[in-house]
Design a protein around this motif. Sequence first.
Motif, mmCIF file in Angstrom:
data_model
loop_
_atom_site.group_PDB
_atom_site.id
_atom_site.type_symbol
_atom_site.label_atom_id
_atom_site.label_comp_id
_atom_site.label_asym_id
_atom_site.label_seq_id
_atom_site.Cartn_x
_atom_site.Cartn_y
_atom_site.Cartn_z
ATOM 1 N N LEU A 252 0.832 -1.208 0.000
ATOM 2 C CA LEU A 252 0.000 0.000 0.000
ATOM 3 C C LEU A 252 0.863 1.253 0.000
ATOM 4 O O LEU A 252 0.566 2.232 -0.691
ATOM 5 C CB LEU A 252 -0.929 -0.016 1.217
ATOM 6 C CG LEU A 252 -2.097 -1.007 1.162
ATOM 7 C CD1 LEU A 252 -2.789 -1.080 2.520
ATOM 8 C CD2 LEU A 252 -3.095 -0.627 0.082
ATOM 9 N N ARG A 253 1.940 1.213 0.780
ATOM 10 C CA ARG A 253 2.836 2.369 0.821
ATOM 11 C C ARG A 253 3.509 2.588 -0.526
ATOM 12 O O ARG A 253 3.600 3.724 -1.022
ATOM 13 C CB ARG A 253 3.883 2.156 1.913
ATOM 14 C CG ARG A 253 4.724 3.390 2.236
ATOM 15 C CD ARG A 253 5.604 3.150 3.448
ATOM 16 N NE ARG A 253 4.809 2.936 4.659
ATOM 17 C CZ ARG A 253 4.680 1.753 5.278
ATOM 18 N NH1 ARG A 253 5.293 0.694 4.793
ATOM 19 N NH2 ARG A 253 3.939 1.641 6.360
ATOM 20 N N GLN A 254 3.969 1.483 -1.153
ATOM 21 C CA GLN A 254 4.627 1.591 -2.460
ATOM 22 C C GLN A 254 3.664 2.112 -3.519
ATOM 23 O O GLN A 254 4.005 2.999 -4.303
ATOM 24 C CB GLN A 254 5.167 0.220 -2.886
ATOM 25 C CG GLN A 254 6.382 -0.255 -2.127
ATOM 26 C CD GLN A 254 6.797 -1.638 -2.594
ATOM 27 O OE1 GLN A 254 6.014 -2.593 -2.588
ATOM 28 N NE2 GLN A 254 8.037 -1.757 -3.019
ATOM 29 N N ALA A 255 2.462 1.537 -3.557
ATOM 30 C CA ALA A 255 1.484 1.943 -4.575
ATOM 31 C C ALA A 255 1.074 3.398 -4.374
ATOM 32 O O ALA A 255 0.902 4.144 -5.343
ATOM 33 C CB ALA A 255 0.266 1.025 -4.527
ATOM 34 N N GLY A 256 0.905 3.799 -3.114
ATOM 35 C CA GLY A 256 0.557 5.186 -2.853
ATOM 36 C C GLY A 256 1.655 6.141 -3.288
ATOM 37 O O GLY A 256 1.385 7.161 -3.919
ATOM 38 N N ASP A 257 2.906 5.807 -2.956
ATOM 39 C CA ASP A 257 4.026 6.651 -3.375
ATOM 40 C C ASP A 257 4.104 6.730 -4.898
ATOM 41 O O ASP A 257 4.362 7.796 -5.470
ATOM 42 C CB ASP A 257 5.339 6.098 -2.819
ATOM 43 C CG ASP A 257 5.456 6.278 -1.310
ATOM 44 O OD1 ASP A 257 4.682 7.079 -0.758
ATOM 45 O OD2 ASP A 257 6.308 5.609 -0.701
ATOM 46 N N MET A 258 3.896 5.595 -5.566
ATOM 47 C CA MET A 258 3.982 5.552 -7.021
ATOM 48 C C MET A 258 2.929 6.445 -7.671
ATOM 49 O O MET A 258 3.202 7.142 -8.651
ATOM 50 C CB MET A 258 3.830 4.109 -7.498
ATOM 51 C CG MET A 258 3.991 3.889 -8.993
ATOM 52 S SD MET A 258 3.910 2.124 -9.429
ATOM 53 C CE MET A 258 2.218 1.715 -8.972
ATOM 54 N N ALA A 259 1.718 6.412 -7.106
ATOM 55 C CA ALA A 259 0.610 7.164 -7.698
ATOM 56 C C ALA A 259 0.440 8.557 -7.094
ATOM 57 O O ALA A 259 -0.484 9.284 -7.480
ATOM 58 C CB ALA A 259 -0.688 6.377 -7.543
ATOM 59 N N ILE A 261 -0.368 9.280 -3.920
ATOM 60 C CA ILE A 261 -1.546 9.242 -3.050
ATOM 61 C C ILE A 261 -1.090 9.004 -1.611
ATOM 62 O O ILE A 261 -0.195 8.197 -1.355
ATOM 63 C CB ILE A 261 -2.504 8.108 -3.493
ATOM 64 C CG1 ILE A 261 -3.034 8.380 -4.901
ATOM 65 C CG2 ILE A 261 -3.648 7.939 -2.502
ATOM 66 C CD1 ILE A 261 -3.818 7.221 -5.481
ATOM 67 N N ASP A 262 -1.718 9.708 -0.671
ATOM 68 C CA ASP A 262 -1.434 9.484 0.745
ATOM 69 C C ASP A 262 -1.983 8.112 1.128
ATOM 70 O O ASP A 262 -3.197 7.898 1.156
ATOM 71 C CB ASP A 262 -2.076 10.578 1.592
ATOM 72 C CG ASP A 262 -1.817 10.392 3.092
ATOM 73 O OD1 ASP A 262 -0.987 9.523 3.451
ATOM 74 O OD2 ASP A 262 -2.448 11.105 3.889
ATOM 75 N N ALA A 263 -1.097 7.169 1.448
ATOM 76 C CA ALA A 263 -1.512 5.794 1.722
ATOM 77 C C ALA A 263 -1.867 5.555 3.173
ATOM 78 O O ALA A 263 -2.347 4.470 3.518
ATOM 79 C CB ALA A 263 -0.393 4.835 1.306
ATOM 80 N N LEU A 264 -1.653 6.533 4.064
ATOM 81 C CA LEU A 264 -1.836 6.300 5.496
ATOM 82 C C LEU A 264 -3.252 5.843 5.847
ATOM 83 O O LEU A 264 -3.412 4.884 6.619
ATOM 84 C CB LEU A 264 -1.455 7.546 6.286
ATOM 85 C CG LEU A 264 -1.451 7.389 7.813
ATOM 86 C CD1 LEU A 264 -0.494 6.278 8.242
ATOM 87 C CD2 LEU A 264 -1.076 8.706 8.483
ATOM 88 N N PRO A 265 -4.328 6.477 5.311
ATOM 89 C CA PRO A 265 -5.676 5.987 5.645
ATOM 90 C C PRO A 265 -5.894 4.540 5.203
ATOM 91 O O PRO A 265 -6.508 3.752 5.946
ATOM 92 C CB PRO A 265 -6.601 6.954 4.885
ATOM 93 C CG PRO A 265 -5.793 8.203 4.715
ATOM 94 C CD PRO A 265 -4.393 7.738 4.519
ATOM 95 N N ALA A 266 -5.393 4.184 4.027
ATOM 96 C CA ALA A 266 -5.544 2.803 3.556
ATOM 97 C C ALA A 266 -4.767 1.838 4.438
ATOM 98 O O ALA A 266 -5.245 0.735 4.743
ATOM 99 C CB ALA A 266 -5.068 2.700 2.110
ATOM 100 N N ILE A 267 -3.577 2.240 4.864
ATOM 101 C CA ILE A 267 -2.765 1.390 5.744
ATOM 102 C C ILE A 267 -3.475 1.179 7.081
ATOM 103 O O ILE A 267 -3.498 0.060 7.618
ATOM 104 C CB ILE A 267 -1.369 2.010 5.938
ATOM 105 C CG1 ILE A 267 -0.576 1.942 4.628
ATOM 106 C CG2 ILE A 267 -0.614 1.306 7.058
ATOM 107 C CD1 ILE A 267 0.742 2.687 4.661
#
Length: 349
Positions: A252-259, A261-267
């Motif tokens: 999730l962190r990698q995909a968020g960084d790639m796109a 997008i702030d991945a913290l809520p998904a994490i």
Amino acid sequence: MILNHSHTDISRNEGCTLTGVLSVTCFLQDAVTVIHGPTGCTHHNASLLHASLAENDCFDIPLLVSSNVSEEEVIFGGEGALMQAIRSAESYNPSLICVVSTCIAETIGDDTAAVCRESRGVPVVHIPGSGFLGGGFSDGIQNALMSLMDLSSPDLHSTEEGVMIVGEKNLEYEAEENYAEVARLLSLLDIDSGLRFVRRMPAGDCSRISSARYAILRDPSLDPIGSALSSRFGTEIISGFPLGLEGSLRFLRQAGDMAGIDALPAIRDEEGMQDDLVATFSDLAGISVSINTSMADPGVLQVARTVMDSLGMVEEDPGIPLPLPFDPPVGTTGVRRMLQSWRRGISRA
């Protein structure tokens, strides 16, 4: 001609290169695969694919056409037989014809690529499938993906937002479940999964490969494919499906960084799901178990032991033997399936 290969180069421990190619091309919709070689190559692989697919409740036999290379073609050349086989494949009105050269075709020196380049009403792509000088199943998969990539160009399509899934293991038992888990994790970031290169994908969509901004490889063994996508089309790559609990959060962190997008809520959402999972299987805490590590995949072992630690299970000998999956569990849902298998095994012990 290469003459300096040792016997160890020729031995295979993972299956035939041709079979690796077919595990890709046979999952292209509206395509026909021509095997340029003896009928035995086609018959053997058709039987193997049929048996493997039947285990996944898929009883369709892939459409394969053989050039039927015999002793006469071995002596005088098989290019004429190949042209006839391609004409036979055209009669099925496919959107694409994949021509796979076998060990025999390579040995007798047929210029399979030149035959495939001849002008026809349907695209014909040549995929090297010979492994007699050291290739194996994984090489066949990579050869197929590399060759199909040639059907696309950066100029054909504008960039799409969806993520392309690359190199799914089409013959594995949980291929659809693993894809669904990757799609679920991406949805937590509001990212759609796009092309599945190649898994039940229309052959015409090969031209859209260049349009994907991002791609997720099935596993790191496909890094050469990822490098080719990056260099040709500027595609950003994640080098492998998420494995286990920690791998899901890292993904999730990698995909968020790639796109971007702030991945913290998904994490945080995924961590909550993982906490619920551990609570659901809390009855396994404190149980003494054992794992046969002699043939186990290192990735499977790592994920399994991390989960055991999370649950407070005790690995010792003697202990109740735990069944391990063949491939590392993909994502949190894959861990759930593994734990369900463990619970069944422990209840029968």
